[in-house]
Design an enzyme around this catalytic site. Structure first.
Site, PDB file in Angstrom:
ATOM      1  N   ALA A 160       4.847   4.590  -5.027  1.00 48.19           N
ATOM      2  CA  ALA A 160       4.960   5.981  -4.585  1.00 48.19           C
ATOM      3  C   ALA A 160       5.799   6.821  -5.545  1.00 48.19           C
ATOM      4  CB  ALA A 160       5.548   6.041  -3.184  1.00 48.19           C
ATOM      5  N   THR A 161       6.786   6.234  -6.183  1.00 45.64           N
ATOM      6  CA  THR A 161       7.587   6.994  -7.133  1.00 45.64           C
ATOM      7  C   THR A 161       6.688   7.558  -8.231  1.00 45.64           C
ATOM      8  OG1 THR A 161       9.548   5.653  -6.699  1.00 45.64           O
ATOM      9  CG2 THR A 161       9.506   6.866  -8.782  1.00 45.64           C
ATOM     10  N   ASN A 185      12.063   9.063   5.576  1.00 40.04           N
ATOM     11  CA  ASN A 185      12.381   7.642   5.512  1.00 40.04           C
ATOM     12  C   ASN A 185      13.689   7.268   6.189  1.00 40.04           C
ATOM     13  OD1 ASN A 185      12.737   9.301   3.010  1.00 40.04           O
ATOM     14  ND2 ASN A 185      14.193   7.672   2.525  1.00 40.04           N
ATOM     15  N   CYS A 219      25.342   3.888  -1.637  1.00 34.60           N
ATOM     16  CA  CYS A 219      26.282   3.481  -2.673  1.00 34.60           C
ATOM     17  C   CYS A 219      25.763   3.963  -4.020  1.00 34.60           C
ATOM     18  CB  CYS A 219      26.416   1.965  -2.711  1.00 34.60           C
ATOM     19  SG  CYS A 219      26.912   1.284  -1.132  1.00 34.60           S
TER      20      CYS A 219
HETATM   21  C1  LIG Z   1       9.881   4.019  -0.551  1.00 34.34           C
HETATM   22  C2  LIG Z   1       9.588   5.448  -0.738  1.00 34.34           C
HETATM   23  C3  LIG Z   1       9.230   5.949  -1.993  1.00 34.34           C
HETATM   24  C4  LIG Z   1       9.221   5.092  -3.236  1.00 34.34           C
HETATM   25  O1  LIG Z   1       8.161   4.196  -3.234  1.00 34.34           O
HETATM   26  P1  LIG Z   1       8.061   3.060  -4.367  1.00 34.34           P
HETATM   27  O2  LIG Z   1       6.688   2.500  -4.196  1.00 34.34           O
HETATM   28  O3  LIG Z   1       9.132   2.091  -4.039  1.00 34.34           O
HETATM   29  O4  LIG Z   1       8.231   3.716  -5.683  1.00 34.34           O
HETATM   30  C5  LIG Z   1       8.923   7.285  -2.087  1.00 34.34           C
HETATM   31  N1  LIG Z   1       8.957   8.098  -1.011  1.00 34.34           N
HETATM   32  C6  LIG Z   1       9.286   7.651   0.212  1.00 34.34           C
HETATM   33  C7  LIG Z   1       9.306   8.587   1.363  1.00 34.34           C
HETATM   34  C8  LIG Z   1       9.619   6.313   0.390  1.00 34.34           C
HETATM   35  O5  LIG Z   1       9.967   5.880   1.597  1.00 34.34           O
END
Ligand SMILES: *Cc1c(COP(=O)(O)O)cnc(C)c1O
Length: 394
Positions: free
Chosen positions: A74-75, A154, A329
């Site tokens: 997602a990043t 999240n 942290c």
């Molecule tokens: C976990 C998360 C991400 C990052 O996802 P990755 O696949 O770990 O890069 C981005 N946005 C939200 C809302 C998330 O919970």
């Protein structure tokens, strides 16, 4: 038998479902082909697997397979959506709108773009964690090219008014991107019902492997175009170059299929346990839930325990229960969560907050144990604390 520690941090990551692992295994050594190899059976086999996964992911969100671009998570999908849209539509304007409680993958991307001359409006949130649509409408201006608002948060689980946001975006001819990483697979998400133009998701938050995710890119009404952020062989319709992670993609596809099949039953089961946990913990004095308790993801709750020292609370619990607190942290210090701060919580209260994230393997025994453990630690700390003794005189 109850096994310790108990994992209640499913918003951070989830275990890979054994059925997902099983689906992935043949694609490491046996069917190892490069999905871009057009001239032989090894490539065709890999490509067929990727195509199948593309359908599974598309089905989960009501999209067409061709609208799915696989990424490393997602990043990367967040970066591609926001940077890609800003670059592609630069001639239309240089303003984007997002909100204060987005994930860092969105916020830091926006910060980066600000250095390059993009103007960003960061909407505040209401005490329930939702944005105010009036703030959104007021922030829209002629040069606005993108609205980026997450589907569900999240840390607190609040679900944003996505349909209303997309209606506003449409009315003004602005693209709407949503980071739906926490929502997809947990609640029904449909890119057509919700009129979403771009959507980010990741496998490891829905019982798939880490390091693979996807960006949905609308192809019709309107056709969305993005400037690629990774140059190379022109994979993924030119939007994301790089040899495809075939086993990972197969795993994402399987995870999506399982989520679609089991979402309703699973969310009902988890909601019941979440509600029990919440109800029992709220029996403690001066304890309350953060975020909206109606428009909320079913498998989680974020609770503040007033007059309890945050670090002592976490230390008292986290050997037995893996859980996240309202403290982040950083390399230098412990910072209160910016999400909880944005809701109006004090630093102190943000630190004494806990996020409980239930998941596919969570049992009633684990929840019963958690209720007892957390209540015990909170009561003990309060008994020892002058903060608690003096609570009414302050
Ligand atoms: C976990 C998360 C991400 C990052 O996802 P990755 O696949 O770990 O890069 C981005 N946005 C939200 C809302 C998330 O919970």
């Amino acid at each position: 038998m109850l096994e310790l520690p108990i994992y209640l941090d499913h918003n951070a990551t989830t275990p890979c479902d054994p059925r997902v692992v099983e689906a992935m295994l043949p694609y490491f050594s046996e069917h190892f082909g490069n999905a871009a190899s057009r001239h032989h059976a090894f490539g065709w086999r890999a490509e067929a697997a990727v195509d199948y996964a593309r359908e599974q992911v598309a089905n989960l969100i009501g999209a067409e397979p061709k609208e799915i671009v696989f990424t490393s998570g997602a990043t990367e999908a967040d970066n591609l959506a926001i940077k890609g849209a800003c670059e592609m539509y630069a001639s239309k304007g240089n303003h984007i709108i997002t909100c204060a409680i987005e994930h860092k993958a969105v916020l830091d991307t926006c910060k980066h773009l600000e250095k390059l001359g993009i103007e960003v409006s960061y909407l505040p949130v209401l005490p329930n964690g939702s944005i105010d649509l009036k703030d959104l409408e007021a922030a829209i201006r002629p040069g606005t090219i993108l609205i980026s608002i997450m589907y569900a948060n999240n840390e607190i689980g609040t679900i944003m008014p996505v349909k209303a946001i997309s209606e506003l975006a449409r009315k003004h001819g602005i693209l709407f991107f949503t980071d739906a990483t926490q929502a997809v697979g947990k609640i029904p998400v449909d890119v057509n019902k919700d009129q979403i133009d771009l959507l980010a998701l990741t496998a490891h938050k829905m019982y798939g492997p880490k390091g693979v995710g996807a960006l949905y890119v609308r192809r019709r009404d309107p056709r969305v175009r993005l400037a690629c952020q990774m140059d190379g062989g022109g994979h993924e319709r030119g939007m994301r170059s790089g040899t495809l992670n075939v086993p990972g993609i197969v795993g994402l596809g399987k995870a999506a299929e399982l989520a679609q099949l089991e979402m309703l039953e699973e969310s009902n089961r988890l909601r019941k346990m979440r509600d029990l946990l919440e109800h029992e913990l709220l029996l403690l004095d001066q304890t309350f839930v953060n975020g909206d308790t109606e428009n909320r993801l079913p498998h989680m709750t974020n609770i503040s325990f007033q007059h309890v020292e945050g670090e002592a609370l976490l230390m008292g619990i986290n050997k037995e229960i893996a859980i996240s607190s309202g403290s982040a942290c950083t390399s230098a210090s412990i910072e209160p969560s910016y999400v909880l701060k944005a809701l109006g919580l004090s630093d102190e209260l943000a630190h004494s907050s806990l996020r409980f994230g239930l998941g596919r393997n969570t049992t009633e025994e684990e929840i019963a144990y958690t209720i007892e453990k957390v209540s015990g630690v909170v009561n003990n700390l309060r008994e020892m604390s002058p903060l608690w003794e003096n609570r009414n005189s302050r």
